[in-house]
Design a protein around this motif. Structure first.
Motif, PDB file in Angstrom:
ATOM      1  N   ARG A  66       0.837  -1.206   0.000  1.00 20.19           N
ATOM      2  CA  ARG A  66       0.000   0.000   0.000  1.00 20.19           C
ATOM      3  C   ARG A  66       0.867   1.251   0.000  1.00 20.19           C
ATOM      4  NH1 ARG A  66      -4.209  -1.946   4.685  1.00 20.19           N
ATOM      5  NH2 ARG A  66      -4.949  -3.760   3.539  1.00 20.19           N
ATOM      6  N   ARG A  67       0.318   2.310  -0.586  1.00 23.38           N
ATOM      7  CA  ARG A  67       1.009   3.597  -0.582  1.00 23.38           C
ATOM      8  C   ARG A  67       1.092   4.112   0.848  1.00 23.38           C
ATOM      9  NH1 ARG A  67      -1.768   8.589  -3.303  1.00 23.38           N
ATOM     10  NH2 ARG A  67      -1.714   9.554  -1.292  1.00 23.38           N
ATOM     11  N   ILE A  68       2.209   4.709   1.206  1.00 26.15           N
ATOM     12  CA  ILE A  68       2.392   5.248   2.550  1.00 26.15           C
ATOM     13  C   ILE A  68       1.688   6.591   2.652  1.00 26.15           C
ATOM     14  CG2 ILE A  68       4.093   6.145   4.184  1.00 26.15           C
ATOM     15  CD1 ILE A  68       6.032   4.048   3.131  1.00 26.15           C
ATOM     16  N   GLY A  69       1.021   6.809   3.786  1.00 19.93           N
ATOM     17  CA  GLY A  69       0.390   8.094   4.067  1.00 19.93           C
ATOM     18  C   GLY A  69      -1.099   8.093   3.794  1.00 19.93           C
ATOM     19  N   GLY A  70      -1.795   8.968   4.528  1.00 21.71           N
ATOM     20  CA  GLY A  70      -3.219   9.177   4.299  1.00 21.71           C
ATOM     21  C   GLY A  70      -4.147   8.302   5.119  1.00 21.71           C
ATOM     22  N   LEU A  71      -3.685   7.144   5.577  1.00 19.21           N
ATOM     23  CA  LEU A  71      -4.568   6.249   6.324  1.00 19.21           C
ATOM     24  C   LEU A  71      -4.904   6.826   7.697  1.00 19.21           C
ATOM     25  CD1 LEU A  71      -6.152   3.654   6.333  1.00 19.21           C
ATOM     26  CD2 LEU A  71      -4.124   2.466   7.165  1.00 19.21           C
ATOM     27  N   GLY A  72      -3.942   7.486   8.325  1.00 19.55           N
ATOM     28  CA  GLY A  72      -4.204   8.099   9.634  1.00 19.55           C
ATOM     29  C   GLY A  72      -5.300   9.143   9.543  1.00 19.55           C
ATOM     30  N   ILE A  73      -5.267   9.932   8.500  1.00 16.23           N
ATOM     31  CA  ILE A  73      -6.317  10.940   8.306  1.00 16.23           C
ATOM     32  C   ILE A  73      -7.661  10.255   8.092  1.00 16.23           C
ATOM     33  CG2 ILE A  73      -7.182  12.738   6.764  1.00 16.23           C
ATOM     34  CD1 ILE A  73      -4.274  13.563   6.325  1.00 16.23           C
ATOM     35  N   HIS A  74      -7.670   9.177   7.316  1.00 11.38           N
ATOM     36  CA  HIS A  74      -8.915   8.429   7.107  1.00 11.38           C
ATOM     37  C   HIS A  74      -9.469   7.949   8.449  1.00 11.38           C
ATOM     38  CE1 HIS A  74     -11.856   5.698   5.399  1.00 11.38           C
ATOM     39  NE2 HIS A  74     -11.384   4.769   6.196  1.00 11.38           N
ATOM     40  N   LEU A  75      -8.614   7.373   9.280  1.00 12.27           N
ATOM     41  CA  LEU A  75      -9.058   6.898  10.596  1.00 12.27           C
ATOM     42  C   LEU A  75      -9.574   8.046  11.450  1.00 12.27           C
ATOM     43  CD1 LEU A  75      -6.228   4.335  11.353  1.00 12.27           C
ATOM     44  CD2 LEU A  75      -8.605   3.840  10.733  1.00 12.27           C
ATOM     45  N   ALA A  76      -8.875   9.176  11.411  1.00 15.00           N
ATOM     46  CA  ALA A  76      -9.301  10.333  12.200  1.00 15.00           C
ATOM     47  C   ALA A  76     -10.673  10.828  11.765  1.00 15.00           C
ATOM     48  CB  ALA A  76      -8.270  11.457  12.079  1.00 15.00           C
ATOM     49  N   LEU A  77     -10.854  10.988  10.475  1.00 13.57           N
ATOM     50  CA  LEU A  77     -12.105  11.571   9.989  1.00 13.57           C
ATOM     51  C   LEU A  77     -13.291  10.625  10.124  1.00 13.57           C
ATOM     52  CD1 LEU A  77     -10.898  13.580   6.867  1.00 13.57           C
ATOM     53  CD2 LEU A  77     -10.980  14.241   9.283  1.00 13.57           C
ATOM     54  N   THR A  78     -13.024   9.332  10.098  1.00 11.53           N
ATOM     55  CA  THR A  78     -14.133   8.390  10.277  1.00 11.53           C
ATOM     56  C   THR A  78     -14.423   8.134  11.750  1.00 11.53           C
ATOM     57  OG1 THR A  78     -12.632   6.498  10.034  1.00 11.53           O
ATOM     58  CG2 THR A  78     -13.798   7.253   8.050  1.00 11.53           C
ATOM     59  N   SER A  79     -13.589   8.652  12.650  1.00 12.09           N
ATOM     60  CA  SER A  79     -13.840   8.442  14.071  1.00 12.09           C
ATOM     61  C   SER A  79     -14.663   9.570  14.691  1.00 12.09           C
ATOM     62  CB  SER A  79     -12.520   8.268  14.838  1.00 12.09           C
ATOM     63  OG  SER A  79     -11.814   9.480  14.901  1.00 12.09           O
ATOM     64  N   VAL A  80     -14.913  10.642  13.945  1.00 11.02           N
ATOM     65  CA  VAL A  80     -15.725  11.737  14.464  1.00 11.02           C
ATOM     66  C   VAL A  80     -17.097  11.723  13.810  1.00 11.02           C
ATOM     67  CG1 VAL A  80     -13.730  13.177  15.048  1.00 11.02           C
ATOM     68  CG2 VAL A  80     -14.789  13.419  12.798  1.00 11.02           C
ATOM     69  N   ASP A  81     -18.036  12.417  14.441  1.00 11.74           N
ATOM     70  CA  ASP A  81     -19.400  12.461  13.907  1.00 11.74           C
ATOM     71  C   ASP A  81     -19.559  13.507  12.815  1.00 11.74           C
ATOM     72  OD1 ASP A  81     -20.584  10.423  15.603  1.00 11.74           O
ATOM     73  OD2 ASP A  81     -20.228  11.826  17.244  1.00 11.74           O
ATOM     74  N   ALA A  82     -18.748  14.556  12.859  1.00 14.20           N
ATOM     75  CA  ALA A  82     -18.812  15.585  11.819  1.00 14.20           C
ATOM     76  C   ALA A  82     -17.422  16.199  11.659  1.00 14.20           C
ATOM     77  CB  ALA A  82     -19.816  16.666  12.190  1.00 14.20           C
ATOM     78  N   PHE A  83     -17.101  16.558  10.406  1.00 12.64           N
ATOM     79  CA  PHE A  83     -15.825  17.192  10.109  1.00 12.64           C
ATOM     80  C   PHE A  83     -16.035  18.235   9.024  1.00 12.64           C
ATOM     81  CE2 PHE A  83     -12.007  17.801   7.610  1.00 12.64           C
ATOM     82  CZ  PHE A  83     -11.101  18.120   8.607  1.00 12.64           C
ATOM     83  N   ALA A  84     -15.368  19.373   9.194  1.00 17.04           N
ATOM     84  CA  ALA A  84     -15.420  20.414   8.168  1.00 17.04           C
ATOM     85  C   ALA A  84     -14.038  21.038   8.042  1.00 17.04           C
ATOM     86  CB  ALA A  84     -16.442  21.486   8.540  1.00 17.04           C
ATOM     87  N   TYR A  85     -13.691  21.436   6.824  1.00 14.66           N
ATOM     88  CA  TYR A  85     -12.412  22.101   6.565  1.00 14.66           C
ATOM     89  C   TYR A  85     -12.652  23.309   5.684  1.00 14.66           C
ATOM     90  CZ  TYR A  85      -8.001  23.321   4.377  1.00 14.66           C
ATOM     91  OH  TYR A  85      -6.913  24.014   3.913  1.00 14.66           O
ATOM     92  N   VAL A  86     -11.926  24.383   5.979  1.00 11.32           N
ATOM     93  CA  VAL A  86     -11.935  25.560   5.123  1.00 11.32           C
ATOM     94  C   VAL A  86     -10.547  26.191   5.202  1.00 11.32           C
ATOM     95  CG1 VAL A  86     -12.804  27.138   6.911  1.00 11.32           C
ATOM     96  CG2 VAL A  86     -13.211  27.663   4.512  1.00 11.32           C
TER      97      VAL A  86
END
Length: 151
Positions: A107-127
């Motif tokens: 697998r490509r390195i990177g990005g999985l931690g962010i996936h885990l973080a964002l799927t562990s919260v009920d809502a996420f927004a970025y600007v």
């Protein structure tokens, strides 16, 4: 809808690995004030820690910088906002979902931690506004803790 305090509490820290413990303690204090159970508090801490670590390691790349953490809590949950002036980075665009059919070593390195973080919260927004990355994470209260601490 999550019921939260109107006025946030604010923590500003240097963008260093050493400051990540202060961010985690801040998040856990807010989770305690909101009465989040251990599972919900852990999900929030995991997500904030992953994003704050990425700001330090990849955003500022070890250079000087600051992270502003704003938190609001209430009986309905906790909302944390991370702000930094590192180069623009949208965590949603940077996440990689798991690849179930691909062996971990391929697998490509990177990005999985962010996936885990964002799927562990009920809502996420970025600007990205006025030269600042602003990520907002919300975890709702889940009721009583199914694994209360031992007396």
């Amino acid at each position: 809808m999550v019921e939260l305090a109107r006025t946030p509490v604010v923590l500003e820290v240097p963008a260093t690995v050493g400051a990540l413990g202060d961010v985690a303690a801040f998040v856990l204090r807010l989770a305690g004030r909101a009465g989040l159970d251990r599972r919900a508090a852990y999900r929030l801490r995991l997500a904030v820690d992953e994003l704050a670590t990425n700001i330090v390691m990849h955003g500022y790349r070890g250079g000087d910088g600051r992270i502003t953490v704003r938190g609001r809590s209430g009986p309905g949950g906790v909302q944390i906002t991370l702000e930094d002036s590192a180069p623009a980075f949208d965590p949603v665009a940077g996440r990689l979902p798991p690849c179930p059919g691909v062996p971990p070593q391929d697998r490509r390195i990177g990005g999985l931690g962010i996936h885990l973080a964002l799927t562990s919260v009920d809502a996420f927004a970025y600007v990205h506004r006025d030269g600042r990355n602003i990520s907002t994470l919300t975890v709702k209260a889940e009721g009583t803790d199914p694994c209360p601490p031992r007396p």
